[in-house]
Design an enzyme around this catalytic site. Sequence first.
Site, PDB file in Angstrom:
ATOM      1  CB  CYS A 154      -0.926  -0.004   1.216  1.00  0.00           C
ATOM      2  SG  CYS A 154      -2.101  -1.358   1.168  1.00  0.00           S
TER       3      CYS A 154
HETATM    4  N1  LIG Z   1      -2.827  -6.186   1.805  1.00  0.00           N
HETATM    5  C1  LIG Z   1      -3.315  -5.152   2.457  1.00  0.00           C
HETATM    6  O1  LIG Z   1      -3.071  -5.004   3.646  1.00  0.00           O
HETATM    7  C2  LIG Z   1      -4.197  -4.125   1.780  1.00  0.00           C
HETATM    8  C3  LIG Z   1      -4.797  -3.133   2.575  1.00  0.00           C
HETATM    9  C4  LIG Z   1      -5.626  -2.214   1.977  1.00  0.00           C
HETATM   10  C5  LIG Z   1      -5.868  -2.268   0.606  1.00  0.00           C
HETATM   11  N2  LIG Z   1      -5.261  -3.226  -0.162  1.00  0.00           N
HETATM   12  C6  LIG Z   1      -5.582  -3.257  -1.585  1.00  0.00           C
HETATM   13  O2  LIG Z   1      -6.409  -4.386  -1.861  1.00  0.00           O
HETATM   14  C7  LIG Z   1      -6.128  -4.906  -3.163  1.00  0.00           C
HETATM   15  C8  LIG Z   1      -5.768  -6.384  -3.055  1.00  0.00           C
HETATM   16  O3  LIG Z   1      -4.595  -6.517  -2.263  1.00  0.00           O
HETATM   17  P1  LIG Z   1      -4.138  -7.881  -1.628  1.00  0.00           P
HETATM   18  O4  LIG Z   1      -3.088  -7.527  -0.637  1.00  0.00           O
HETATM   19  O5  LIG Z   1      -5.314  -8.676  -1.174  1.00  0.00           O
HETATM   20  O6  LIG Z   1      -3.487  -8.607  -2.915  1.00  0.00           O
HETATM   21  P2  LIG Z   1      -3.092 -10.151  -3.059  1.00  0.00           P
HETATM   22  O7  LIG Z   1      -2.069 -10.214  -4.134  1.00  0.00           O
HETATM   23  O8  LIG Z   1      -2.815 -10.754  -1.715  1.00  0.00           O
HETATM   24  O9  LIG Z   1      -4.438 -10.827  -3.570  1.00  0.00           O
HETATM   25  C9  LIG Z   1      -4.994 -10.600  -4.801  1.00  0.00           C
HETATM   26  C10 LIG Z   1      -5.622 -11.901  -5.302  1.00  0.00           C
HETATM   27  O10 LIG Z   1      -6.285 -11.626  -6.528  1.00  0.00           O
HETATM   28  C11 LIG Z   1      -6.132 -12.769  -7.341  1.00  0.00           C
HETATM   29  N3  LIG Z   1      -6.425 -12.403  -8.712  1.00  0.00           N
HETATM   30  C12 LIG Z   1      -5.683 -11.699  -9.604  1.00  0.00           C
HETATM   31  N4  LIG Z   1      -6.330 -11.549 -10.760  1.00  0.00           N
HETATM   32  C13 LIG Z   1      -7.537 -12.143 -10.611  1.00  0.00           C
HETATM   33  C14 LIG Z   1      -8.667 -12.321 -11.443  1.00  0.00           C
HETATM   34  N5  LIG Z   1      -8.689 -11.851 -12.704  1.00  0.00           N
HETATM   35  N6  LIG Z   1      -9.716 -12.996 -10.941  1.00  0.00           N
HETATM   36  C15 LIG Z   1      -9.700 -13.500  -9.691  1.00  0.00           C
HETATM   37  N7  LIG Z   1      -8.667 -13.362  -8.853  1.00  0.00           N
HETATM   38  C16 LIG Z   1      -7.605 -12.694  -9.316  1.00  0.00           C
HETATM   39  C17 LIG Z   1      -4.719 -13.218  -7.089  1.00  0.00           C
HETATM   40  O11 LIG Z   1      -4.502 -14.543  -7.483  1.00  0.00           O
HETATM   41  C18 LIG Z   1      -4.610 -12.998  -5.580  1.00  0.00           C
HETATM   42  O12 LIG Z   1      -4.973 -14.166  -4.868  1.00  0.00           O
HETATM   43  C19 LIG Z   1      -5.019  -4.025  -3.725  1.00  0.00           C
HETATM   44  O13 LIG Z   1      -5.581  -3.015  -4.491  1.00  0.00           O
HETATM   45  C20 LIG Z   1      -4.390  -3.440  -2.492  1.00  0.00           C
HETATM   46  O14 LIG Z   1      -3.779  -2.192  -2.766  1.00  0.00           O
HETATM   47  C21 LIG Z   1      -4.444  -4.172   0.404  1.00  0.00           C
END
Ligand SMILES: NC(=O)c1ccc[n+]([C@@H]2O[C@H](COP(=O)([O-])OP(=O)(O)OC[C@H]3O[C@@H](n4cnc5c(N)ncnc54)[C@H](O)[C@@H]3O)[C@@H](O)[C@H]2O)c1
Length: 423
Positions: A261
Amino acid sequence: MGYVGLPLALLFSESKFAVTGLDIDAEKVKALNNGKSYIYRIPENEIQAARTRNFRASNDYGNIADLDVVIICVPTPLNEYREPDLSYIRSTAEAIAPHLRAGQLIILESTTYPGTTEEVLVPILEAGNPSGLVAARAGADSGNVFYVAFSPEREDPGNDTVARRDIPKVVGGLNPAASDLAKTVYGAIFNRTVPVSSPSAAEMTKLLENIYRCVNIALVNELKLLCLRMGIDIWEVIQAASTKPFGFHPFYPGPGLGGHCIPVDPYYLSWKAKEWDFQARFIELAGEINTAMPYHVVDSVVAALNRSKKALNGSKVLVLGVAYKRDIDDLRESPALTIIEELQRRGAVVSYNDPYFPKVGRGRKYNLQMTCTPLENLAQYDCVLIVTDHSDYDYQRIVKESQLIVDTRNATKGIQSEKIVHC
Ligand SMILES: NC(=O)c1ccc[n+]([C@@H]2O[C@H](COP(=O)([O-])OP(=O)(O)OC[C@H]3O[C@@H](n4cnc5c(N)ncnc54)[C@H](O)[C@@H]3O)[C@@H](O)[C@H]2O)c1
């Protein structure tokens, strides 16, 4: 079903929703359907309990047609030029569109620049569905419509002091009906929802929160460099300033930003700002300062070794902690990776220890191929470098057994020793 999607799915499942976890990663789908967890802080029994309540994982987008609410939590990284990479949002929207049906609610949770929901997500959903459905907005708010909202994820990984349900959920619908629906859905699992007037306002809310952190961390990082030069302990100063009962919120210096982030999201806004002939200077300056921190750490190791007439080239360095922050199993954008690469580039023989990572292989920007070294025989290292202050570490013992400790986190606070160098 990543760091954001899986915990959210489990919360909905706890509240008796029938949840389907869609992911293109076949390994994750298999693990979840076998009741296994791949995220350290999510115990397997939570997934197994959800399985008994109808939670299932799948990579078949055909499931979308049966669902009432679809929440998108896919990655939003930067490309190699530090520009937004919306390819995951686009491909997800393209995969959802053919299965849309009237009345469904589609919510985007991925962090992104203001305008993404309306300018990117909605057009793909509208163009790709065969029934000619449109998003409900002013002028087209009933009949052949689906509903769209943006609601940012606000999780703080590793923070056990605030329960997930107690983090208010901001929602911004494309029209008032979409906001109401999103508010109702999230109201089932969050204690408070905060509606805002549009998806863009909700998108901007998330960016304001993260830019606020990024800029304030840069500020303390810069002041730390000055304090080091002036012989003042920045940690003592922050602690004293924090006693002010108003107008001050503490931020802490460190070896550089990490995680999905704070090092990433601000650039989504500075990129978008250019479309409006606007330079977001605070964001760029904070980025410059924070990006330089891992290099400052390496320079500090060089200076610390120099005290004992040693060169970095050929010295044995043990890096303690590679996760981007304390007590979590997340390596993404971790400053430890840049630090290790830079130490190696300058000739150091680098090992690492991190209870959360038995191996560090290939990532988006690095390919270290290293294995965790046991925390033994610390005297063999010319320098032990504390990059992540995991609470499992016994810092007294580490100081006692090591020749030299460079501490980027104030992990050795309260331990008096000539061997400790703060940086
Ligand atoms: N990790 C955090 O603490 C956090 C906090 C706030 C916001 N965010 C935001 O949330 C979003 C997701 O982050 P995250 O940390 O969960 O990412 P992550 O990489 O852990 O998870 C994303 C998932 O999406 C899947 N994916 C990708 N393309 C796909 C598709 N076409 N269809 C289905 N699944 C698909 C991936 O395989 C993965 O499992 C980002 O925008 C991030 O900036 C994350």
